[in-house]
Design an enzyme around this catalytic site. Sequence first.
Site, PDB file in Angstrom:
ATOM      1  N   GLU A 186      17.423  -3.253  14.608  1.00  0.00           N
ATOM      2  CA  GLU A 186      16.518  -2.102  14.547  1.00  0.00           C
ATOM      3  C   GLU A 186      15.785  -2.042  13.211  1.00  0.00           C
ATOM      4  OE1 GLU A 186      17.223   1.712  16.681  1.00  0.00           O
ATOM      5  OE2 GLU A 186      17.587   2.479  14.670  1.00  0.00           O
ATOM      6  N   ARG A 204     -18.549   5.778   4.759  1.00  0.00           N
ATOM      7  CA  ARG A 204     -18.653   7.157   4.281  1.00  0.00           C
ATOM      8  C   ARG A 204     -19.385   7.161   2.941  1.00  0.00           C
ATOM      9  NH1 ARG A 204     -19.140  12.553   5.105  1.00  0.00           N
ATOM     10  NH2 ARG A 204     -17.825  13.812   3.710  1.00  0.00           N
ATOM     11  N   GLN A 256     -13.858   3.612  -8.094  1.00  0.00           N
ATOM     12  CA  GLN A 256     -12.610   2.931  -8.427  1.00  0.00           C
ATOM     13  C   GLN A 256     -11.381   3.705  -7.945  1.00  0.00           C
ATOM     14  OE1 GLN A 256     -10.885   2.361 -12.627  1.00  0.00           O
ATOM     15  NE2 GLN A 256     -11.990   0.443 -12.274  1.00  0.00           N
TER      16      GLN A 256
END
Length: 380
Positions: free
Chosen positions: A243, A269, A280
């Site tokens: 798992e 955008r 940055q």
Amino acid sequence: MDFNYDDTQKKHAAMIAQVCAEQLAACGNEHSRYFTARQWAICGEAGLLGLSIPREYGGQGLGALSTAIAMHAFGLGCTDMGLVFAAAAHQFACAMPIVEFATAETKRDVLPKLASGEFIGSNAITEPEAGSDSSNLKSRAWPQADGSYRLDGHKSFAGNAPIADIFVTYATTQPEYGALGVSGFIVHRSSAGLRVSEPLDKVCLRSCPAGEVFFDDCRVPEVNRLGEEGQGRQVFQSSMGWERACLFAAFLGMMERQLEQTIEHARTRRQFGKPIGDNQAVSHRIAQMKLRLESARLLLFRACWGMDQGDPGQLNIALSKLAISEGALASSIDAVRIFGGRGCLESFGIEAMLRDSIGTTIFSGTSDMQHEIIARELKL
């Protein structure tokens, strides 16, 4: 050292991507709030519910590394991480203990139904007072004169429990031996004395219903014991290896999908007359997301390679699980910040990744417990 996928691994990844794009995406599922039988059936038909189950029992028969690659493709292509988690818990925490520790008769009876999805599997070990301390179980199993066991106890946070047909659970059979006195059992949903709660409301992985499981004078045949009496710790640790490695490969896929969406958003955008990715503050966040993704990928594949070589080292598995859990959460926070207000809207899917990533730091062993395992393996 070859980092390329082989032809079979490429084929599986491509098939899973196609299933996710053409079938699972069309199911809608109202922002992944609820489990749906249709999605589960699609997963069964595609072989996604038995990746690591041997072929002789209807599974794909994949090793740990190939299974992880397939689960990565599942998490990359499927936006419903609750469904992905349900499928993973079903096969790694329930089916694999049966593969490795059940009798031949039980394997023939149960595994084909788990591999196809006819049966849904659940793992029930956590208790109200035994979370990370899973060896301190209050659930008890008493041997009976007819060879069966009488099981009493209360389990909590059991994934898939409200919809499960088969439970792998653990109870103390020899309390004088502490953690070495725990045994694993298979319990059918139809067993008298078994009761399951309604689904618990939770913040993450909502389409994987979790619930409480109650055993009240529940009779379990001896043939349904996993391994020998007192071997429960070994059974559980083996299932957790599968798992923590292969389930979390799906969240590595989610991280990759998240990174792709975030890069696209940063490119398109525009604010102050330029793409936000030119700033940055944004680009460095994305660089960190990429670093977390690729670092976790290497740790995961190393751990799975070791499992395939017969060395399921707890150190490598814990390193991998911790890197993915903490990386997914940190990158999800970065993604929400980069998307801004849109990152808080359900329609963009970014907030769901943040909610689901919170769960990764808790289930299958908390991040704090992974630190403890790593320190122990380093002899600290």
